[in-house]
Structure formats: C-alpha cells, structure tokens
Design a protein around this motif. Structure first.
Motif, PDB file in Angstrom:
ATOM      1  N   UNK A  12       0.504   6.770   9.594  1.00 46.28           N
ATOM      2  CA  UNK A  12      -0.720   6.197   9.022  1.00 46.28           C
ATOM      3  C   UNK A  12      -1.372   7.145   8.016  1.00 46.28           C
ATOM      4  N   UNK A  61       0.581   7.204   4.840  1.00 50.52           N
ATOM      5  CA  UNK A  61       0.356   5.935   4.130  1.00 50.52           C
ATOM      6  C   UNK A  61      -1.001   5.913   3.438  1.00 50.52           C
ATOM      7  N   UNK A 110      -1.470   5.336  -0.465  1.00 50.37           N
ATOM      8  CA  UNK A 110      -2.369   4.275  -0.920  1.00 50.37           C
ATOM      9  C   UNK A 110      -3.428   4.848  -1.874  1.00 50.37           C
ATOM     10  N   UNK A 168      -0.635  -5.889  -3.631  1.00 51.49           N
ATOM     11  CA  UNK A 168      -0.099  -5.273  -2.409  1.00 51.49           C
ATOM     12  C   UNK A 168      -0.126  -6.260  -1.245  1.00 51.49           C
ATOM     13  N   UNK A 204       0.277  -9.262  -1.072  1.00 51.44           N
ATOM     14  CA  UNK A 204       1.226 -10.367  -1.139  1.00 51.44           C
ATOM     15  C   UNK A 204       2.659  -9.903  -0.954  1.00 51.44           C
ATOM     16  N   UNK A 205       2.863  -8.602  -0.789  1.00 54.85           N
ATOM     17  CA  UNK A 205       4.221  -8.083  -0.830  1.00 54.85           C
ATOM     18  C   UNK A 205       4.717  -7.522   0.490  1.00 54.85           C
ATOM     19  N   UNK A 206       5.830  -6.793   0.397  1.00 53.89           N
ATOM     20  CA  UNK A 206       6.534  -6.321   1.588  1.00 53.89           C
ATOM     21  C   UNK A 206       5.800  -5.204   2.318  1.00 53.89           C
ATOM     22  N   UNK A 207       4.821  -4.581   1.659  1.00 49.97           N
ATOM     23  CA  UNK A 207       4.109  -3.494   2.336  1.00 49.97           C
ATOM     24  C   UNK A 207       2.677  -3.890   2.668  1.00 49.97           C
ATOM     25  N   UNK A 208       2.388  -5.190   2.617  1.00 54.03           N
ATOM     26  CA  UNK A 208       1.059  -5.672   3.003  1.00 54.03           C
ATOM     27  C   UNK A 208       0.778  -5.274   4.445  1.00 54.03           C
ATOM     28  N   UNK A 209      -0.403  -4.736   4.712  1.00 53.93           N
ATOM     29  CA  UNK A 209      -0.746  -4.348   6.082  1.00 53.93           C
ATOM     30  C   UNK A 209      -2.258  -4.362   6.263  1.00 53.93           C
ATOM     31  N   UNK A 210      -2.700  -4.499   7.505  1.00 48.19           N
ATOM     32  CA  UNK A 210      -4.145  -4.614   7.756  1.00 48.19           C
ATOM     33  C   UNK A 210      -4.950  -3.417   7.233  1.00 48.19           C
ATOM     34  N   UNK A 211      -4.391  -2.218   7.303  1.00 43.88           N
ATOM     35  CA  UNK A 211      -5.153  -1.048   6.858  1.00 43.88           C
ATOM     36  C   UNK A 211      -5.485  -1.132   5.369  1.00 43.88           C
ATOM     37  N   UNK A 212      -4.512  -1.438   4.539  1.00 45.10           N
ATOM     38  CA  UNK A 212      -4.778  -1.564   3.104  1.00 45.10           C
ATOM     39  C   UNK A 212      -5.839  -2.650   2.877  1.00 45.10           C
ATOM     40  N   UNK A 223      -8.172  -3.787   4.922  1.00 45.71           N
ATOM     41  CA  UNK A 223      -9.519  -3.440   5.383  1.00 45.71           C
ATOM     42  C   UNK A 223     -10.137  -2.293   4.596  1.00 45.71           C
TER      43      UNK A 223
END
Lengths: 291, 291, 291, 291
Positions: free
Chosen positions: D177, D180, D184, D205, D207-215, D217
């Motif tokens: 994390x 990352x 980011x 970001x 919409x893509x393969x590395x989309x994640x809740x942290x980015x 939020x």
C-alpha cells in the motif's frame, strides 16, 4: 610543429597557450577574433575562418562551448568541412553528445579527413597547468600524431577505440561522481543530524580508503552552503540521464545511479540547477515547511 | 608508561606490539593465553585475567572480535568490572554496536571508572604500521591520557564527544563507502557493456577528482571476479542497515544509501554475504538465465 | 453514419465489427486485404488504399500496430495525406509516441484536415466488448463528431486537450501500473520468504483498500511462474523510461518509478523482456547462484 | 455465546456492539469504565478488571490502542494473566509488533491458555459495518471456536498459522500500500506538471486494470491538499521500516519499497508525520524555495 586551434574560451585559451609555450606553432581562430590577441602576443598566427585554419595546418584542434558551436564550426560557411581533405586531421576536444560527435565524424571522414573526438576531464586550473585527462577516440593514426600536443595539454591521454567512446567514458565517470556526491551529501546530513560534527566527518573521510579530492574540495564549501558553480547541477543531472539511457540501451540496471538522478532532479525542481552540483546537499538536508 | 591490553587477535597483536616497540610497558591478556608468547618475547607482561590486568594498570585497552566478546571480557567472572575503580580507565577499541557500547559504558562509570569507546578505521596493515584512524568518544580526560598510545597505534585520533559517537561516525563512513562501492560497480558494468575497457575506466578514475584508494585497490580484483573478504559483504550490509536506522531515528531520508542497501541485500540473497563487499559487483553484472 | 477504418489487427477488427453491428457504415482497409473478408460479410465496404477510404468518408479511424505503420499509412503513396482535406477528419487510435503523433498531426492539419489522437486503454477482450477507455486529444470538433463511434467502441472516452495529451495520459497510467507491479512482486516474495502463503496474501489484498483487477488477474499466474505476454515487459519498461523522461523535462523527481524502472531493466537484462511485464517478479525472487 | 471484550476505543466499541446486536453475551472492560455505558445500554455486562472478564468468559477478545496498552492489560495487576488458565482463550486483535505478540503468546500459553493474534485490516467504518478483514494466527482450536464472532465482526477471516503471521501479513499488505501511494503521488504530480488534468487521471485510473478503492477515496482529497489522518504517515512509515526489516532478515531485496520508505521519511522530516499517509504527495510535488 604546426597545429590549428579553434575556440579560445577559458579552456581553449589555456590549452593553446600551453602549446605555444612548449614550442608549437599555433594558428588560432575564435568567433570573436579579439580574443586571439593575447595568443598572438605569445606568437600565434590568426586564421580568419575555421576553413582558413584547416587549410594551413596538418591537423586542427577545436575546443568549443557546446554541441551547436561544435557543429557550426564544422558545417557553416567557411567551416572546417570546406578545407578538410585527405591527410588532414580534425580533433574535437569539446564535450558534446554522441550524436553530435557522430555527425562531425561522418562529415570529416566522408571528405577523407581524419577525425578524433577527445573530450577532457578537468576544468580551468588543470587546463592552465597542462594537467587535463584526455579521452580520445576515433582515428588511431591521428591520435598517434597528436600525442606530442596531448602530452603538453594533459597529464595523460587515453585512446579508447571508436568514435563515441570518449563521450561514453566521460558519462561513466560523471555518473559515478554524481552517485558519490549524493552518498557524500547523505553522509554529511546524517552526521549532522546524529550529533556529529560534519567537519570531523570530513577529517575522518580524508584519512581513509575513500579519501578523494572531490570530498576534500567540496566538503567545506557544502557545509557553508556555498555552491559556486564549478560544474552546474543541471549539467551533472543531464550526464546522469544520459548515462542511465546508455545503461538502458545495454540492459544495465543501475538502481543507485537512478536514485541519485532523481535526487538531482529534485534539486533542479527547487531551483538549484544553476548552482554547483554539490547543491544536491540542500535537498538532502532537512527543511521544515508547512503545507 | 604502563597500559593493559586485552585481546591479541590480528589487530590487537599488531597494536600492542607497536606500543611495546615504542617504549610502553604493556600487560597483555588473551582468552587463549599462548597467543601472548610473542608479545612476552618483546617484553610484555602477562595478566592471568582481564581483572588482573585492570588491577595492575592505570588504563586498559581492549580490542575484541565482536560484541559478545566485548561484553564477556567486562561482565564475566574475573572480568574488567571486578577491578575497575575510581581513577582507572577502560578503552574499548573493538567495533561494537551502540547498545553494547552503552552497556559497557554504564557499567564502568557506575564503578567510577573512566570509559572511552575508540573504534578504529583501518585493518591489518594500518594496524601493523601504526596508521589506524581512531574514533574516540566518552571521557575526555581518559582520551587526553591515552593520546600518547593513540599516537603510536594510529596516524590520527579524534575525540567525538559522548559515548556512541565513535560508533556512529564509523557507520556514517561505512554508509558512504557502501554507496560508493555500488556506484563504482554500476560504472564498471556500464563501461564494460558499452564497449569500454574497464581497465581504462580504472585508469581514468584514478587521475580525476574522485580518485580514491578503494577504487584503486578493489577495481582490479573486481574485474577478475576475485572477492577475498577484507570486509565481508554481510557486515557492510549490516552497517548500511544500521546507518539507515540511524537516519530513520533522526528523520533523514537517504534514497541513495537505501538503494545501495537493497543491492547488498540482493547480493546476500544469492549467497555472496561472506565474500568481500565488493562482490556486490556480481549482482550488478548482467547474468542471463532461463526462468 | 459512414466512417473509414484502417488496420484490422486484433484490436481494429474487434472495434470495426462493433461499429458495423451498431449501425455504422464502415469502409475498411488493411495492408493484407484478405483480412477484410470477415468484415465484408458483416456489411463493410472495402477501400483499396488508405487514400480511397479517406476520399469516401467524412472521418477515418486508424488502429495500427506501431509508429512506423502509423506513419506509413499517412505518408506513403496512396496514403491518408493524399486525400485528407478541408472538413475531413483523421483519428489515430494506435499507441504511438508523442513525436509520431505530432508529425501526423502537423501533416493532417497542414492540409486543413482535422486530427485527433485517441489511444486506448484495454486490450482484446475490452475491444470486443466495446469496453475500451479512449484517451482523445487534438481537434475538439472532431472529438464531438466521433462521440457516437467512441460510445460504441468504448465504455468511456476523454477529451484531454492538445495533441500529445492522450499519449502522455497513457504514460502516466502505465508508470503507476509498473510501480504497482513491482510493489506487488516485492510483497509476494516477502510473504513467501517470511513463511506466509502467497495465495493467502492475494485473498487478503483482494478484500482491502488496494484491491484491483491487476492483482486479481496476475497474482495467481505469477505464483505459478507463468508469464504469457498480455503486455510485454520490454514495452512496460519503455513506457516507464518515457514517463521518467517526461518527468525529467518537467523537473519532476520520481524515485519510486525510477526504482521500478531499474527492476524492469534488470528483468530485461536476464532475458525476460518478451514475457509479460509481471515477469519482473522473477528478478525479485531469491535465486541462489554460485559466482 | 459468552465472550469478553477488553478495550472500547473507536474500533473496540464498534466491534463489541456488533457482537451484542448479533446475539452474543458480552462482558466488557475499558480502562475508563464510563466508556462501557453505551454497551451496557445494549445489554453488555461489565467486568471490573481484565482478570474479572477472563475469569467469567471462555474466551476474551482485546482491541487496544498500542503495544504498551496490549502488554499492560495482560501483565499488570488484575490483568489477563491472573485468570487465564487451561481451556480459556485470549484473542488479541490489536495491531502490535511481533515482539509484543510473542511475549503475550508465551505468557498465555505458559498458563495453558490458548492464544490467537488477530489484527484486522479496516478502520472505523468497516468495524461498524462488520466488514473487517481478520488476520488470525496462533492456536487453531481457538480460531475455530471464535469463527462465529469473527463472522460478525468481519467479512472474512484468515487463519495464517503460527503466532506472528498475522502481524507479518499486515506488514506485507501495508508495504504494498505504501509503495502504491507513492506511485500514485508521482503519477498525480507528473500529470499535473505535464499539462494534464489530475481529475482526468483519477477518472482514467478508475476505469482500468489498476482501479482500487484507495485511489478512488484518496485521490480527490490529495488534489485538494487535504490529509485528514485516517492512517497517519508516521505509522505507515513505521510499517514500511518493519517490512523492510523483515525483508532484511529473510534476504529479500525490495528496492521499490525502500525508495517509498525514504519518501515517507522525507515527508516525516518536513513535519507531515501526523497527517494522513497520502500527504507523501506533498513531498513529491514541486516546491520552489530559495536556499
């Protein structure tokens, strides 16, 4: 012996003066011709144009400020290319990138001239003292012919093989230097923040296995936050970038140089690019700020 | 002058011999007492135990192999602590961590003894030649008293303030050295992979601003892939780890040292930990493998 | 609506098929014309040359394999440039570098054509499903005109401003992705070497704040050392190099990306460049070797 | 079912409330007993001391703020250790270091009690929603017994083997994390300085393969330079330090995590340690200063 000399900046003037003082006949040219005066007083002849110098001399040395000047002197009207010919040599001692050196080399050799790139390690003082280190690459026969001149201008010359190798060697050396400067800066800050006297660190370093002139010269001024630019930080960072690119081409992973390069970039980003490269120390130091 | 000396390994033997040859009366002790014989031939007395040595001498020097030996000599039965007392001094020249040094310091001073940590920079040859660099910290009065002995064992001694500062100074120096070794390794590999002769790089480096004994000594053996352990890689990596931890405590960010530390870890992970720290060069080199 | 489509590789075929299925009239061209057959079965017309396609259509989309193909289709005989003219649009959805995009843009606009670069994020499956992400930049009027087509080919399109911004956005995204892949690889190796089950790590990650499709898709195959190239490592490393260069231009220091880039270089140097970029995991893993 | 619960801070209160609401009988204790009132209103019993709670319950859960609180509750007078005995279980869900966990484990098992460490992933909201991820390690029989409680407090629980593995798993996740978050931050700054809209980057970001809740939020608040501390930067840096130390023990080289760690240190050094860990973004951004 008769040689041509193009470019009478700080370096070129010192180098050509040494040739004159040691028995060479030198024909000089400079974009601003008035800069030739002092050399003429010491016995130099003047060439009106680069072409005129090349026409007169068996081989011609150039020491120019940057790639565009180096290209201009060769390719412009009345340039080197107009008179270079079979049997004549051209030695470019300027610090230029590999592309520039290649272009010049190809142009000279296409006219059957001999070409040598010969960038130097060392700045004003070693130039004046004839203590440069000369990193030559290209036509070996021309290197052999130029050895007497190299022996006057430098304390040591190397023949490194094909054109481009002189520039590459400089990049490798400067890359190591840049990483070392970062290691040194980190050590100075760590000492200071850990309650040690940075001057004591300098003394201890200077007595040990990693003692070197750079630490000795730069250490005291860095502690005083004085960064008069002997070698501007932005140029150091450019050399690290180019060295890393050379590594990329050859699949060489260099994590320490990459970390050092990012530190130099950080220094550039906060406006230190025109100071001495030792100013990277400023970005390693702790700076409290509010955000 | 009468001094005690505990520990006659490679370093301790050379150091105590120098004291003897220069007019000191030395009472020696070693865990394996037979190692005292050669010193006795040169005029040394023998102490049966560390306590016996301390009892006899105004101050006692120790040069032990590691922290556990350093602690044992002080705290075990018949150890230094049994005889240390008001006015007596104890100088530990072993290389130990800050915790060990603190423990010994507290024990000695709680008995009103004087304590000095004095780790050295330099290995066998400088020890024999009396050319060590001595990084002393602790009781200034004891330092002053020991100067004549330090002047014989070393070419230079420093008094660095409170206990712990000697060890810290060594860490800072070794951290810079570790980063430099990585920078050097990266440069050698880059030169080689770019078509330059690594030996030429060594020659060029040795003529310039970053010329230093380490490059001069290690370069040729590295090119031959020879890593006889003068300073084992795992110890270098440990020192980098400790230096980074010291930086962490003091909020000093050191990205170049961190990158170098990871390279040393990589070297450890592939089994190079017991070789010389210059073996990090192996992990920088390109190794084709199938996966 | 009538559009042209140049390039029927894996991506282009899927994209143009989606246009056909959703009511667009499409005139297609491909270097190997036989690849047009399947499209023709679904109602496409054929253009004999890029020029013929452009002549017929208000705007033409291109999806080509690399910069040289992208340039060739525009500048070669019977190329786009011969028929592009006032009011006609050209949309290059290929992934090319900024220089290539600039050259094409200048050529098109010098003929009064409209140009849009529109690289996509997503590969075969999203292309087939009309789920691409489209990063458009250039002529806004053309973007507005193409929105119906973009809505079919992609789940989302962005207009990012001037030409070059589409390519830059892709670099930034891929740079973050490359650093993440390294962070992920380091975590997997650390888990494994610390006695944790890497599969458990995948499960834990997938339930938390950093859960993402890449970890979910690549994790299981990485643990099996399987690196079938969805996105070749050498291309990932190239994008990191270009992103770092973009940072260099703009004085942005990015130490984490730089460290990740060196890890990808290491992977390239040991022969992993043609595998999937997740193969960087191999270089993080501990490999015992003798040296 | 009857369980004990020690520690009613933000997390502990939410967790014990969920147990109550789902049919558990809960005996609670908190250093400030008044904090028990709300739980009592919902049906909880009060234990006067940790020992009293343990005496009454088959197993007791603890959720304490830090290692010293975790130790104190076990070892102090009227602590857990006074009543733990054959057949009773103690589950420490606090986030503590491996040493603390080991000490508690040894003490509990020396009295024939069962011990489980069970740190959680997730903060206030997931605790309230019963959506924590529980990383349990230690006595498998106790884990099995606690599953009904874990199922209420968390969306998923893992049994990871021997004591220490729960803490290690958390370190690995937090290390990934932290890297990352740096990747980011670098990407956001690069986008901004390259003329791209950082908000567009967030959209792409996501919409893509590395989309994640942290980015998702953190991104919007980072762009607003808002760093309300959900997870303080100094704690994130501590976890990276510990993860790197774990790697050091196991000879795992992690250059990207090391670079990220140095960036977090830099952030600490400029006074950002108490802000959210996303404040590392501030040190990546370009800050012009005079020096």
């Amino acid at each position: 012996m008769e040689v041509g000399f193009l470019g009478l900046g700080i370096m070129g003037k010192a180098m050509s003066m040494n040739l004159l003082r040691n028995g060479f006949k030198v024909t000089v040219w400079n974009r601003t011709l008035s800069k030739c005066d002092e050399l003429v007083e010491h016995g130099a002849s003047i060439g009106e144009t680069p072409a005129a110098v090349v026409k007169k001399c068996k081989y011609t040395i150039a020491m120019l400020s940057d790639p565009s000047a180096a290209l201009s002197v060769v390719f412009d009207q009345d340039g080197v290319l107009e008179q270079i010919s079979d049997g004549k040599g051209y030695i470019d001692m300027s610090t230029v990138d590999a592309d520039t050196s290649s272009k010049i080399s190809e142009a000279i050799t296409s006219k059957n001239g001999y070409f040598l790139e010969a960038p130097v390690s060392g700045s004003k003082k070693p130039a004046e003292d004839g203590q440069l280190v000369i990193l030559a690459a290209g036509e070996k026969a021309l290197y052999d012919e130029a050895i007497p001149a190299f022996n006057i201008m430098g304390k040591k010359s190397f023949f490194l093989g094909q054109v481009g190798n002189g520039a590459k060697m400089k990049l490798v050396v400067n890359m190591i230097m840049g990483s070392m400067m970062n290691a040194f800066s980190e050590g100075l800050v760590l000492a200071d923040r850990s309650g040690l006297n940075p001057h004591a660190l300098l003394d201890v370093l200077d007595l040990g296995a990693i003692a070197n002139p750079m630490f000795r010269m730069k250490g005291p001024t860095m502690i005083q936050n004085s960064y008069s630019p002997a070698f501007p930080l932005k140029h150091q960072q450019k050399d690290m970038r180019l060295a890393l690119a050379l590594g990329d081409e050859n699949a060489v992973s260099m994590p320490v140089a990459a970390a050092a390069n990012e530190a130099f970039k950080k220094a550039r980003s906060v406006g230190l690019g025109d100071l001495d490269f030792s100013a990277v120390y400023e970005t390693v130091k702790v700076v409290e700020h509010s955000s």
